[in-house]
Scaffold this active site. Structure first.
Site: not given
Length: 200
Positions: A47, A129, A165, A175
């Site tokens: 992400h 992330e 994602h 993303d």
């Protein structure tokens, strides 16, 4: 950032402790749950995130994942007020690695999703992330940390797929976006193309 070689110690013991990575800064999140008993942890989901969008190195992502973000601190935060989310890992622009949820647990990062013929990707994925802006580029230290972490995950879990994602929630999420260098990650891990989504 490749983990150091460990002589005479099993990789899983040297690098992991109950699903916590030894080279990450630990900041446990309350936002997680158990995985289904039948789950195989075979997917890494990448992400991008920044809070507010495009602003970096302010600690807001960490605060979001532990339910301590001040919703009044920025107008943008009103659009996500009350969200209870988490990811297993977060990599800052400088390559610092944070972990919020043990890999054996189900983090809340994917939302409504489907990939490789299975729905509910939170059940059997690891969420990573990257600090960045959707569609923007990422920094060399982030790729180095991501490659080292991914290699460690490949050793510890039956990872067979690495996706963004945007690939597990197409049309809903975009993303990490066009700025993410998938060929670089593939080269860094020396993995065949079948591990990755088809990138046009």
């Amino acid at each position: 950032m490749t983990p150091p070689e460990c002589h005479g110690i099993s990789v899983s013991t040297a690098l992991w402790r109950d699903g916590w990575y030894q080279y990450a800064r630990l900041l446990p999140s309350p936002n997680y749950g158990p995985r289904p008993a039948s789950a195989q942890i075979d997917l890494i989901v990448i992400h991008s995130i920044s809070l507010p969008p495009g602003e970096f190195d302010n600690g807001n992502v960490q605060r979001l994942f532990i339910n301590q973000l001040d919703w009044e601190a920025h107008a943008y935060f009103q659009s996500i007020k009350g969200f209870e989310v988490s990811s297993h890992f977060f990599i800052t622009r400088l390559g610092a690695l944070w972990q919020f949820v043990a890999c054996g647990e189900r983090a809340w990062h994917a939302g409504e999703s489907s990939y490789r013929g299975r729905k509910n990707c939170n059940d059997d994925s690891i969420g990573i992330e990257l600090e960045g802006l959707e569609g923007g580029t990422f920094e060399a230290p982030q790729y180095e940390t991501l490659a080292g972490l991914s290699a460690a995950l490949l050793q510890a879990y039956p990872i067979a797929h690495i996706a963004g994602h945007e690939h597990i929630a197409p049309g809903r999420k975009r993303d990490p976006g066009a700025g993410f260098d998938w060929p670089l990650l593939q080269r860094s891990l020396a993995l065949p193309a079948r591990y990755f989504p088809a990138i046009s």
